[in-house]
Design an enzyme around this catalytic site. Sequence first.
Site, PDB file in Angstrom:
ATOM      1  N   TYR A  31      26.608  48.833  37.836  1.00 57.34           N
ATOM      2  CA  TYR A  31      27.679  48.282  37.010  1.00 57.34           C
ATOM      3  C   TYR A  31      27.266  47.836  35.614  1.00 57.34           C
ATOM      4  CZ  TYR A  31      30.270  48.639  41.309  1.00 57.34           C
ATOM      5  OH  TYR A  31      30.876  49.136  42.438  1.00 57.34           O
TER       6      TYR A  31
ATOM      7  N   PHE B  77      35.452  38.099  46.337  1.00 56.13           N
ATOM      8  CA  PHE B  77      36.678  38.886  46.447  1.00 56.13           C
ATOM      9  C   PHE B  77      36.340  40.339  46.747  1.00 56.13           C
ATOM     10  CE2 PHE B  77      35.509  37.959  42.050  1.00 56.13           C
ATOM     11  CZ  PHE B  77      35.187  39.209  41.575  1.00 56.13           C
TER      12      PHE B  77
END
Length: 428
Positions: free
Chosen positions: A145, A428
Amino acid sequence: MAIEIRPVTQAEAKEYLRVLPYVNGFPQEEPEPSTWYAGSAAWPPQVPKTAEELERDAQELLTDWFRPQAAFVDGKIAGGSAIVSVQVTVPGGQQVALGGVTSTAVLPTYRRRGLLRKIMSAMLDDCRERGEFLAGLSASEATIYGRYGFSPATFQHRWEVRRTDVAFRSEFTDPGALDLVDGAEAAKAWPVLHEQVRAERVGEISPLPGKRDGLAGGGLPADGSGPAHHLLHRDATGAVDGAAIFRLPWSPDPEQAGVLQVEAIEALTSDAYRALWGLLLDFDLTKRVVAARRPVDEPLRWMLTNPRALKLTRTRDNLWLRVLDVRRALEARTYAATDSLVLDVSDDLYGAGRWRLDAAPDGAVCTAVNAEPDLSLSVNELGSLYLGGVRASELSYAGRIVERTPGAVSRLDALLRPDRAPHNAVGF
C-alpha cells in the site's frame, strides 16, 4: 481485455464477495503471529462462506457506510475493495471523517495487471469527492500500500508474561469493583465505554455498526480458543469505567496449557486499569498471560517490580494513513508548540504542493505558497507523522525527509510531539 472500475450493484453483490479472502477461504493475513491475535496459531483458520452465509452477506452489503468498488474484466468481477465511513480522533481531540479501505482482493488469475491501482484510485477519488481528507487501512502485507500513498501511523504490541514473574510495585485498594458478566451485558457496556475512550485517544477509530453484537451471542471461535469471558470494572458510583475480554483455551500441549488470552482491555482511569490487570495477571490455575492489540506505550510495565517480566513477542504497524487533502488535514489537528514551516509535499496521485504551516497549540493555518521549503517529503511520510506516532527525525535519518533549512526536522518534531502514542484498538 476490457477493464471497467465502478461501484457494484445489489445484483452483483455475491459475485463481488466471492473474490474476497474471508469469503473464498484464501489467506488474508501474513503467515506470522499477529499483534491483534492472542492465540498460538499464525492466523485464525480461513473457512469459506456457506451458500446461506453468502446470501445473507450479499443482502446486507450495500449500506450508507460501506461503499464497494470492483474491477470488471470483460464483464467479470476480478477484484474488489471498499471504503467504510468511520471517524478517527486526531491530536486536539477532533473526530474527523476517515475513508477506511477494507475487503480488498484481486483473484490470483488476474494479478499483475494494475487492477488494484485502478480500484484504489477510484476509491480515493470518491473519498475526496465526499470531503474525506484522510484515508486509512490495516495492511495485510506491508509491501502493497505504500505505492498508493499510505504509510504506518499507529503500531501495536503483542506481549506475554509468566504469572509467577508478576509482582506489582505498590499495594492497591480498588475504590470500585470488578464483575464477571455475560456477553449480553458486556455488549451493552462496550459501546458506551469505547465512545468515552476514543474521545481522548488519538488514533482511535469509531466502530462499524454491529461491532459488538457478537458478544451477546457467545459461541466458540473456529480456532478452538474457547469461549469469551467478560470482565467489567465499575467505579464507586457503579458506572462502568473499564472492561476486558479474555479466553482460557484448553490445550493438550503442556506449552500452551494454562494460557490466559487477553483479547481486549479498555480503562478510563488508572484505578480501573490497575484493577483489571491485577485480576488477569493472577487468575487461578493459569501460568501465562498473552495480550494482543496493546499500545506501544503500555503503562503496565512500569507498575511491575520486574519490568522484564513483560516480554514483547510481536510489534506491528496497525493503522496506515493516507492524506488526501494536505491543507484540511494539517488544519484539523492541534500542535505541541508554536512555529511556522514550509513543507514541500509530493504526491504521485494528486500532485506536489508547497504549504506553509502556521501551527500552535490551539490550531493551525495551512496556506499554499511558492516559497522555498524548509522540508521536503512525500505524502507517505506525512501520513506516518500526522498522528504523532512517528518522529520526523526517524524518517529524516532514514533518508525519507530532506531538511532544506537547518534545524527544521527538530522543529517539526516539536510541533508534532504527542502526549501519548497514538493507538487504535478498533479496526475495520
